[in-house]
Design a protein around this motif. Structure first.
Motif, PDB file in Angstrom:
ATOM      1  N   GLU A  10      56.486 131.866 -95.253  1.00 11.43           N
ATOM      2  CA  GLU A  10      56.714 130.964 -94.118  1.00 11.43           C
ATOM      3  C   GLU A  10      55.895 129.713 -94.406  1.00 11.43           C
ATOM      4  O   GLU A  10      54.669 129.768 -94.434  1.00 11.43           O
ATOM      5  CB  GLU A  10      56.239 131.623 -92.819  1.00 11.43           C
ATOM      6  N   GLU A 153      58.997 124.764 -89.739  1.00 11.36           N
ATOM      7  CA  GLU A 153      58.603 126.046 -90.343  1.00 11.36           C
ATOM      8  C   GLU A 153      59.792 126.598 -91.121  1.00 11.36           C
ATOM      9  O   GLU A 153      60.865 126.835 -90.559  1.00 11.36           O
ATOM     10  CB  GLU A 153      58.140 127.050 -89.285  1.00 11.36           C
ATOM     11  N   GLU A 213      50.483 140.073 -93.526  1.00  8.41           N
ATOM     12  CA  GLU A 213      50.745 138.636 -93.530  1.00  8.41           C
ATOM     13  C   GLU A 213      49.449 137.910 -93.853  1.00  8.41           C
ATOM     14  O   GLU A 213      48.447 138.062 -93.154  1.00  8.41           O
ATOM     15  CB  GLU A 213      51.279 138.214 -92.155  1.00  8.41           C
TER      16      GLU A 213
HETATM   17 MG    MG Z   1      56.103 134.398 -88.404  1.00  6.87          MG
END
Ligand code: MG
Ligand code: ADP
Length: 479
Positions: A10, A153, A213
């Motif tokens: 991302e 994004e 993440e």
């Molecule tokens: Mg996300």
């Protein structure tokens, strides 16, 4: 057992608008804290956001350049969470209906092939403010200048399979947003940063493993290193019979390790809902077509054209098209040159020009040697007026503003000696002065020719044509 690494990225890229996404406050970097935050950015009650049209145009540009669908209708949503740098208590983002979705780009892989990476979506959102911890004791400072800064994004499918692929993808997107002029991509200033989702699975397994993440990676190298060490950690954990916990982690570059930051939140934690203060964004096909018509030539197309039109190697084309500015500089120099071959110009741009820029700390657009001057200079090599060495001197004189190429050659008396009788005289003198080396050459020591050429060049103060010197030396030595 062999393991496969699976990565989805991302990327948050700051859009290069002058004002914020929903207010008129400036976005310029580096202002004193809280001098660029208006009532909308501060989240005062009763104020209303107004969408900046430019961010829509920029998102569409990105979508068109990545084979994406442009949503006819997209919707801003509130993502609710509490944090001191988020005065409204929610971030305006896009959730169910992003402005751009379902596309791809291609990245080069280590074996020279191209790999397609799916782009799931690219959505518009506002940035939050910043908490400051340095220079504060027992409390934190809040700077809301960044609140409301427009972000795009960009989210990939879990298609990446190594740290190197993730790095290649990130570089590719970085190059692209700068070509499109939608972001300055400045990573030190936080205009381009990346979260990496990482999981591992045994080769052959089709189900995805549990991911973690890694947040806010702001350099290409950190992204690659963080993924490598995180994948290693997960594999070791699984081999020891443990299991990966889905969570958000931070990468510490000093220790080269990742550490847990918080447990992974689920989408429903955020209580997303359509923002009642903003209308849906409706994009007419005519707007898309007018943006498409004005898209600049993109990196892949430019690279292919450079190898074709200028007969450059893939490597040269790669370097010269790494930014639109560098590519333009090369093309302007090539257009100004009358006889200098493209390869010579390519070498000088990649060598001398870039080195000079690095030394002076300048961007290509600020080069002290204009592309037309470089073209004129290299013509003087092509027509034999200047040797490479003399051209170097002229280049440095151009840099310090001594005049035009012709003026500098004139003033400094730099004309290359190509008159063969003058060269023969110089060569004969050197052979007389160095009988030992001359004999070594005649006895078959090929290397010693370099020394003798050097002596002739020195005697001519660098002005003799080196190719002619070499020829004449060999001829006279073997006579
Ligand atoms: Mg996300
Ligand atoms: P979130 O809503 O938590 O951000 P998403 O489903 O939108 O999660 O996915 C975010 C990113 O994580 C995407 O780039 C996606 O490709 C990637 N991703 C999802 N599952 C995995 C997985 N198991 N391993 C690696 N990456 C994944």
């Amino acid at each position: 057992m062999d393991w496969e690494i699976v990565i989805g990225l991302e990327i948050h890229t700051q859009l290069a608008t002058r004002s914020k996404i929903f207010s008129g406050a400036a976005t310029a970097y580096g202002a004193a804290p809280n001098t660029q935050a208006c009532l909308v950015d501060l989240g005062y009650p009763g104020v209303l956001p107004v969408l900046n049209e430019q961010v829509v145009v920029m998102a569409v540009k990105f979508g068109l350049a990545t084979h994406c669908q442009i949503a006819k209708r997209s919707v801003f949503a509130r993502k609710n969470y509490f944090y001191p740098d988020l005065p409204k208590g929610y971030q305006i983002s896009q959730y169910e209906l992003p402005i751009v979705h379902s596309g791809y780009i291609q990245i080069p892989t280590s074996d020279g092939a191209l790999k397609t990476i799916g782009i799931t979506r690219a959505h518009l959102e506002e940035d939050a403010g910043k908490s400051l911890h340095e220079n504060f004791h027992d409390y934190s400072g809040i700077d809301l200048n960044r609140a409301g800064t427009p972000l795009l994004e960009i989210v990939t499918e879990p298609d990446l399979r190594s740290a190197a692929e993730a790095g290649a993808y990130m570089r590719k997107i970085h190059e692209l947003v700068r070509y499109l002029g939608i972001s300055d991509g400045n990573m030190q200033e936080g205009s381009f940063r990346c979260d990496a989702n990482v999981s591992v699975r045994p080769v052959g397994e089709t189900k995805l493993g549990t991911r973690t993440e890694l947040k806010n990676l702001n350099s290409f190298r950190f992204v690659e290193k963080a993924i490598e060490v995180e994948a290693e950690r997960q594999i070791e954990l699984l081999l020891d019979g443990g299991s990966v916990v889905q969570e958000t982690r931070l990468y510490d570059p000093d220790k080269n390790e990742t550490r847990p930051m918080r447990s992974k939140e689920e989408a429903n934690d955020y209580r997303y809902f359509p923002d009642p203060d903003l209308l849906p964004v409706v994009i007419e096909p005519s707007l898309i077509e007018s943006i498409r018509a004005k898209l600049p030539e993109l990196p892949d197309a430019k690279r292919a054209r450079f190898t074709e039109q200028y007969a450059l190697s893939d490597y040269d084309a790669d370097v010269l098209t790494s930014s639109a500015g560098l590519a333009d500089y090369f093309e302007s120099a090539a257009a100004a040159a009358r006889t200098a071959p493209a390869k010579l110009i390519a070498n000088w741009v990649q060598g001398k020009v870039i080195a000079a820029l690095n030394e002076d700390g300048l961007e290509i657009s600020q080069s002290k040697v204009a592309p037309a001057a470089l073209g004129a200079l290299l013509d003087k090599i092509a027509d034999g007026t200047l040797s490479g060495k003399l051209a170097n001197d002229v280049f440095d004189a151009l840099r310090t503003g001594e005049g035009t190429v012709d003026e500098i050659i004139q003033q400094r008396g730099l004309k290359q000696i190509t008159d063969s009788s003058a060269i023969e005289q110089l060569v004969a003198g050197v052979i007389d002065d160095h009988p030992e080396q001359a004999q070594q050459f005649r006895d078959g020591n090929e290397k010693v020719i370099g020394f003798l050429v050097g002596q002739v060049m020195k005697a001519s103060q660098g002005k003799a044509n080196p190719k002619q010197v070499n020829e004449v030396l060999r001829r006279l030595l073997l006579e």
